[in-house]
Every structure is written in C-alpha cells, then in structure tokens.
Scaffold this motif. Structure first.
Motif, PDB file in Angstrom:
ATOM      1  N   GLU A 328       0.811  -1.210   0.000  1.00 49.17           N
ATOM      2  CA  GLU A 328       0.000   0.000   0.000  1.00 49.17           C
ATOM      3  C   GLU A 328       0.848   1.266   0.000  1.00 49.17           C
ATOM      4  O   GLU A 328       0.327   2.356  -0.262  1.00 49.17           O
ATOM      5  N   VAL A 329       2.143   1.159   0.251  1.00 55.22           N
ATOM      6  CA  VAL A 329       3.002   2.343   0.144  1.00 55.22           C
ATOM      7  C   VAL A 329       3.257   2.687  -1.321  1.00 55.22           C
ATOM      8  O   VAL A 329       3.715   3.788  -1.639  1.00 55.22           O
ATOM      9  N   LEU A 330       2.970   1.745  -2.229  1.00 58.16           N
ATOM     10  CA  LEU A 330       3.056   2.006  -3.657  1.00 58.16           C
ATOM     11  C   LEU A 330       1.688   2.462  -4.159  1.00 58.16           C
ATOM     12  O   LEU A 330       0.664   2.200  -3.522  1.00 58.16           O
ATOM     13  N   VAL A 331       1.665   3.129  -5.302  1.00 58.22           N
ATOM     14  CA  VAL A 331       0.388   3.594  -5.841  1.00 58.22           C
ATOM     15  C   VAL A 331       0.297   3.187  -7.307  1.00 58.22           C
ATOM     16  O   VAL A 331       1.311   3.042  -7.989  1.00 58.22           O
ATOM     17  N   PRO A 332      -0.926   2.979  -7.823  1.00 58.74           N
ATOM     18  CA  PRO A 332      -1.083   2.573  -9.228  1.00 58.74           C
ATOM     19  C   PRO A 332      -0.800   3.719 -10.182  1.00 58.74           C
ATOM     20  O   PRO A 332      -0.817   4.894  -9.805  1.00 58.74           O
ATOM     21  N   ASP A 333      -0.531   3.359 -11.431  1.00 53.92           N
ATOM     22  CA  ASP A 333      -0.242   4.336 -12.478  1.00 53.92           C
ATOM     23  C   ASP A 333      -1.405   5.319 -12.619  1.00 53.92           C
ATOM     24  O   ASP A 333      -2.564   4.932 -12.668  1.00 53.92           O
ATOM     25  N   GLY A 334      -1.074   6.597 -12.675  1.00 59.19           N
ATOM     26  CA  GLY A 334      -2.096   7.621 -12.830  1.00 59.19           C
ATOM     27  C   GLY A 334      -2.704   8.105 -11.532  1.00 59.19           C
ATOM     28  O   GLY A 334      -3.678   8.875 -11.547  1.00 59.19           O
ATOM     29  N   SER A 335      -2.137   7.684 -10.403  1.00 59.48           N
ATOM     30  CA  SER A 335      -2.636   8.172  -9.115  1.00 59.48           C
ATOM     31  C   SER A 335      -2.332   9.663  -8.964  1.00 59.48           C
ATOM     32  O   SER A 335      -1.305  10.161  -9.432  1.00 59.48           O
ATOM     33  N   ILE A 336      -3.243  10.358  -8.304  1.00 56.43           N
ATOM     34  CA  ILE A 336      -3.025  11.763  -7.951  1.00 56.43           C
ATOM     35  C   ILE A 336      -2.809  11.810  -6.450  1.00 56.43           C
ATOM     36  O   ILE A 336      -3.663  11.362  -5.679  1.00 56.43           O
ATOM     37  N   LEU A 337      -1.649  12.319  -6.042  1.00 56.54           N
ATOM     38  CA  LEU A 337      -1.344  12.437  -4.621  1.00 56.54           C
ATOM     39  C   LEU A 337      -1.409  13.907  -4.229  1.00 56.54           C
ATOM     40  O   LEU A 337      -0.761  14.754  -4.849  1.00 56.54           O
ATOM     41  N   VAL A 338      -2.198  14.182  -3.204  1.00 57.23           N
ATOM     42  CA  VAL A 338      -2.404  15.552  -2.740  1.00 57.23           C
ATOM     43  C   VAL A 338      -1.827  15.680  -1.343  1.00 57.23           C
ATOM     44  O   VAL A 338      -2.126  14.856  -0.469  1.00 57.23           O
ATOM     45  N   ALA A 339      -0.989  16.694  -1.136  1.00 57.00           N
ATOM     46  CA  ALA A 339      -0.432  16.936   0.197  1.00 57.00           C
ATOM     47  C   ALA A 339      -1.591  17.156   1.165  1.00 57.00           C
ATOM     48  O   ALA A 339      -2.357  18.110   1.030  1.00 57.00           O
ATOM     49  N   ALA A 340      -1.717  16.253   2.157  1.00 57.21           N
ATOM     50  CA  ALA A 340      -2.946  16.180   2.945  1.00 57.21           C
ATOM     51  C   ALA A 340      -2.806  16.712   4.360  1.00 57.21           C
ATOM     52  O   ALA A 340      -3.787  16.708   5.100  1.00 57.21           O
ATOM     53  N   GLN A 341      -1.634  17.154   4.746  1.00 62.80           N
ATOM     54  CA  GLN A 341      -1.472  17.705   6.086  1.00 62.80           C
ATOM     55  C   GLN A 341      -0.549  18.917   6.018  1.00 62.80           C
ATOM     56  O   GLN A 341       0.461  18.895   5.304  1.00 62.80           O
ATOM     57  N   GLY A 342      -0.914  19.954   6.746  1.00 59.86           N
ATOM     58  CA  GLY A 342      -0.091  21.162   6.737  1.00 59.86           C
ATOM     59  C   GLY A 342      -0.875  22.338   7.283  1.00 59.86           C
ATOM     60  O   GLY A 342      -1.925  22.172   7.923  1.00 59.86           O
ATOM     61  N   THR A 343      -0.385  23.526   7.002  1.00 60.48           N
ATOM     62  CA  THR A 343      -1.037  24.753   7.458  1.00 60.48           C
ATOM     63  C   THR A 343      -1.562  25.524   6.248  1.00 60.48           C
ATOM     64  O   THR A 343      -1.312  25.167   5.101  1.00 60.48           O
ATOM     65  N   LEU A 344      -2.296  26.605   6.531  1.00 57.75           N
ATOM     66  CA  LEU A 344      -2.992  27.335   5.475  1.00 57.75           C
ATOM     67  C   LEU A 344      -2.201  28.524   4.939  1.00 57.75           C
ATOM     68  O   LEU A 344      -2.766  29.385   4.264  1.00 57.75           O
ATOM     69  N   GLY A 345      -0.910  28.589   5.222  1.00 60.47           N
ATOM     70  CA  GLY A 345      -0.089  29.668   4.683  1.00 60.47           C
ATOM     71  C   GLY A 345      -0.079  29.637   3.164  1.00 60.47           C
ATOM     72  O   GLY A 345      -0.112  28.572   2.548  1.00 60.47           O
ATOM     73  N   GLN A 407      -3.613  21.087   9.572  1.00 56.14           N
ATOM     74  CA  GLN A 407      -4.871  20.857   8.879  1.00 56.14           C
ATOM     75  C   GLN A 407      -4.889  19.484   8.200  1.00 56.14           C
ATOM     76  O   GLN A 407      -3.855  18.922   7.850  1.00 56.14           O
ATOM     77  N   ASP A 408      -6.088  18.971   8.000  1.00 60.50           N
ATOM     78  CA  ASP A 408      -6.338  17.753   7.232  1.00 60.50           C
ATOM     79  C   ASP A 408      -7.654  17.975   6.506  1.00 60.50           C
ATOM     80  O   ASP A 408      -8.328  18.996   6.706  1.00 60.50           O
ATOM     81  N   PHE A 409      -8.058  17.048   5.657  1.00 62.06           N
ATOM     82  CA  PHE A 409      -9.307  17.193   4.929  1.00 62.06           C
ATOM     83  C   PHE A 409     -10.488  16.721   5.770  1.00 62.06           C
ATOM     84  O   PHE A 409     -10.356  15.829   6.610  1.00 62.06           O
ATOM     85  N   HIS A 410     -11.643  17.307   5.508  1.00 67.13           N
ATOM     86  CA  HIS A 410     -12.889  16.822   6.101  1.00 67.13           C
ATOM     87  C   HIS A 410     -13.390  15.723   5.171  1.00 67.13           C
ATOM     88  O   HIS A 410     -13.932  15.993   4.092  1.00 67.13           O
ATOM     89  N   TYR A 411     -13.201  14.485   5.580  1.00 69.10           N
ATOM     90  CA  TYR A 411     -13.436  13.362   4.677  1.00 69.10           C
ATOM     91  C   TYR A 411     -14.907  13.057   4.429  1.00 69.10           C
ATOM     92  O   TYR A 411     -15.232  12.252   3.547  1.00 69.10           O
ATOM     93  N   ALA A 412     -15.808  13.701   5.172  1.00 69.85           N
ATOM     94  CA  ALA A 412     -17.232  13.568   4.869  1.00 69.85           C
ATOM     95  C   ALA A 412     -17.634  14.518   3.747  1.00 69.85           C
ATOM     96  O   ALA A 412     -18.557  14.224   2.970  1.00 69.85           O
ATOM     97  N   ILE A 413     -16.961  15.657   3.636  1.00 72.00           N
ATOM     98  CA  ILE A 413     -17.293  16.648   2.607  1.00 72.00           C
ATOM     99  C   ILE A 413     -16.553  16.365   1.312  1.00 72.00           C
ATOM    100  O   ILE A 413     -17.068  16.611   0.220  1.00 72.00           O
TER     101      ILE A 413
END
Length: 464
Positions: A328-345, A407-413
């Motif tokens: 699971e540390v690998l991802v399939p071809d064409g995956s989009i990875l979004v930086a999911a933790q950080g601040t709002l600067g 910050q992280d994403f609101h996974y319900a929205i």
C-alpha cells in the motif's frame, strides 16, 4: 540497521597538495580526489569562464497578490521543482530596486545556504522569474564555455564535492561566490559541446512539459465554459468574515461554508459536473495508513517520498526495507497524490497535487498524501489531474480542511466536491497532454544523467 563507519585510505601526496589538512571532511567528500583527477587535464578557474557569480543579497521580501505587480518567485528548494506554475509573487518594485533577484535561462543555480550544493539548470520556463538570495547564480561566458557543460560538470560527482568543500558555518552551512571562484573546471574539448546539447535538450523538454500541463488545465476549464481562478481573483472576492449560511450535521466550522468556496462550487454546478466521489474508485479518497520505517540499503528498499520532496524533479527520500511495509506504500499508475497535512499559509504545500506515472511509480509514498485514484470508466486519470492541479481545486480543497494548527481534509465533505465534467474528446485530449508532459519529464532526466555520465567518464579515463 547498525551504524556504518566510513574509512578511506589516501596517498600522502594528497596531504601535500591540500596544505596538509588533517580533518577528514575534504578527503571523505571526494573533493580532494576530484581535484587530483582534474589535474590530468588543462583546467581553468571557474571565475575565468563566467561573466558573473552572485546572489541577490539579504533583504526583506515584499510579496504581492496581484500578478500585475509581481513576478513568480522561487525559493531555494523551488529550483528543484518540476511544475513552477503556482509560485508566490515578489513585488516588481523590489526587483526594480534589486535586479539581482531575477534569473535568466542558461544559468546554473546552486543552493548556498542550509543544504548546500543542490543544483538546477535555468530553463526557458524559469527565464525572468525571481529567485531567493539563498541561491547562487553562475553566469557562464558563452564565448568561452558552453552553458550546459558548466552545469553538467558542477552537478557531477566531481563538481559537487568541490562546490560544497567551500562551505562555512557551524549550524547553518553557507557558501559564497568567492569560495568557488577558483574551483578548477577541466576543459574536455568536444565533450563539452555534446554535454551542452544534452543539457539544453533536457531544459527544452522540461519547459515543454510545463506548457503541456498548463494547456491541459486551460483546455479542461474552457470546455465547460469556465476559467481557472487566479490568486488575484481569489483574494479580490473579499474576506471570509461576517457571513451567514445554513449548515448541516457534517461540520460546524465556518471555513467549510465560506462564501468564496460556495461561489466556486456554484460556478461548477452551473455546467456539466459530477461529484468527486463518483469519479474515484471506492475506498480511495483517503490518506495512507501509518507504518513503521525501518532503514535498509537501497537494493532491499523502497525510496520513501514525503510531501516536500514529491514536487521535486529528483525527489530525495530515506530508504525503507521492503519487508517492513505492505504494497500500500506504492500507488497505481495515474494516481493523484495531494499533500494532505499542513497549514494554510499561502506558500505552504498543503492541497497541492502531483501525478504519479513513469519513473515515479518505483517509489513509496508516505501516509501524508490523499490518494485520488480515478475510475477510468468515468474519467481518464490525466484528465482529472488537469483539474486537481488547478488553483480552483486548490482553493476548494483548502476550504474543506479541518483541524487546529495542522490541517487535514474533512473526509465527509471531500467526496461531495463538484468537479467539472468535459466531453469525452476533451477528456482524452487533456489526459494525453498530461501523459506527454510526464513522459517528457522522464526523457529530460535521462538527458541530464547522460550528460553527467559523459563528463564523469571522460574525467575518470583521463581522455578528452
């Protein structure tokens, strides 16, 4: 993994040639060995082959939000990035007062503070951009030496130790132009021209990739009658204070209902669109699982990439044992990875996206990325990335964040975000543009590697 100690035997002549230095640094780094090999050739000091070597000098930076009054600005790690579309803007008035902030194509850029010695060749897409004072500019004299050769040599395994051997400082390492002005550059005859052609070709491919990325995003929006929002437009819509709205049970955070976010969503809903959850495979749209990192040698490892390095042309990461992690540390071809933790600067990477294909599939990725894996029966993966990389998507994703400091994403929205949905022909064209951009990126890296290998092999063999 047990600690490895480095041991190296050196000829006594090396001590004599280096002023009888007895500290191990120059010998272990390869700087002395490089100088000894280069002495086989006619060599000239770097200063004699350049028009100038400089940095912008230390002064406070004046950022702006309006593109009419600013120039895209690269920090010291930004010179290593692939996609330079969404850089902060440095005031044009500051650049007018200090033109040394600007860079031009053909220059060699070297990080000179903190982690020193990282390099980039200034390509067409960098021409005219502003750059940090923490980056040294090497301006080759094209009447004396090819631009690409200077980069190929300085970034080689012989050049880097010579550059970094001039560092000074205890906690924060630094180098200045006068520390490398006498660095010996071997003259390799026709090899210089061949290396230059390869480096120039790599630069052209990377600039072409940048154009294709931007073309794909523009086409995606145009096909549904929209325009991607700009940084200037987003901030011109006013603040997110003092508004009223109806909320639902998923969230009580005001940011998740801010008027600018709602305005973006309304524009998308006015045309053909689908929800993000409908376009992705079930079970995705989540961060990776936490796992233990056990260091190992590269032949038994995955290179683990984090949020900072993923946007670099050549990501650097620690090597973790394959046996200690699942696939699971690998991802399939064409995956989009979004930086999911950080601040709002404004300059932070949180919510910026990268597309994984080609050579980047060989790496492992940390749990700090949102995995967006398109269902190809609904939308082509490159086409979805055309939107996810946009400023509009960036602002929408930030608006559904949750948390206090980190910050992280609101996974319900998240699955309910509206995504523009172009026709099949447009989606296919966008997907092809993205794939072509990343194929050109891999080809460019191969050209750079071949140029460095040619220079290194010529120096090792002692023939030019």
């Amino acid at each position: 993994m047990s600690r490895k100690f480095q041991v190296k035997s050196v000829p006594s002549s090396w001590l004599g040639h280096s002023g009888r230095r007895l500290d191990c640094g120059p010998y272990m780094s390869g700087a002395i060995e490089a100088a000894e090999l280069i002495n086989q050739f006619k060599a000239e000091p770097l200063q004699s082959l350049t028009v100038d070597m400089f940095h912008a000098g230390r002064e406070g930076r004046q950022y702006v939000l309006d593109a009419q009054h600013g120039i895209p600005f690269m920090g010291s790690t930004d010179i290593l990035a692939f996609d330079l579309t969404y850089q902060p803007l440095l005031s044009k008035s500051q650049i007018s007062r200090n033109p040394q902030f600007s860079i031009q194509k053909g220059w060699t850029l070297i990080t000179r503070s903190g982690t020193t010695g990282r390099m980039a060749f200034a390509r067409d897409s960098m021409d005219g951009m502003a750059c940090s004072e923490h980056v040294m500019r090497i301006v080759p004299d094209v009447n004396r030496v090819p631009e690409g050769y200077i980069f190929a040599f300085l970034s080689s395994r012989f050049g880097i130790p010579l550059v970094t051997s001039g560092t000074y400082g205890s906690v924060i390492q630094s180098i200045e132009p006068h520390h490398i002005c006498n660095l010996p550059v071997p003259r390799l005859g026709h090899v210089e021209e061949i290396a230059d052609q390869m480096i120039q070709r790599a630069g052209s491919l990377l600039s072409n990739s940048q154009e294709k990325l931007n073309e794909a995003t523009t086409l995606y929006f145009d096909s549904v009658g929209l325009k991607d929002i700009t940084l200037t437009e987003w901030h011109s819509w006013g603040s997110d204070l003092g508004f009223s709205t109806s909320v639902d049970s998923r969230s009580l955070r005001a940011l998740n209902f801010n008027p600018r976010f709602e305005k973006l969503c309304s524009k998308i809903r006015s045309g053909p669109h689908k929800l993000l959850g409908e376009l992705c495979h079930e079970g995705t749209l989540r961060r990776g699982n936490i796992f233990k990192r056990i260091d190992a040698t590269p032949e038994h490892s995955y290179q683990l990439i984090g949020q900072k390095q993923i946007f670099w042309l050549r990501p650097e990461g620690r090597w973790i044992a394959r046996s200690s992690v699942r696939d699971e540390v690998l991802v399939p071809d064409g995956s989009i990875l979004v930086a999911a933790q950080g601040t709002l600067g404004e300059g932070e990477l949180f919510c910026r996206a990268e597309f994984i294909t080609g050579s980047t599939l060989e790496r492992a990725y940390s749990e700090h990325f949102l995995r967006v894996i398109a269902d190809e029966t609904q939308i082509e993966r490159g086409a979805l990335f055309s939107f996810i990389r946009s400023e509009t998507s960036f602002r929408m994703l930030r608006s559904i964040s949750t948390g206090s400091k980190l910050q992280d994403f609101h996974y319900a929205i998240l699955p309910t975000l509206p995504i523009p949905y172009p026709d099949q022909v447009t989606r296919t064209r966008c997907n092809n543009l993205i794939m072509e951009a990343y194929e050109s990126r891999d080809e460019a890296l191969k050209f750079e590697d071949e140029a460095r290998t040619l220079v290194e092999r010529t120096i090792e063999e002692g023939t030019a």
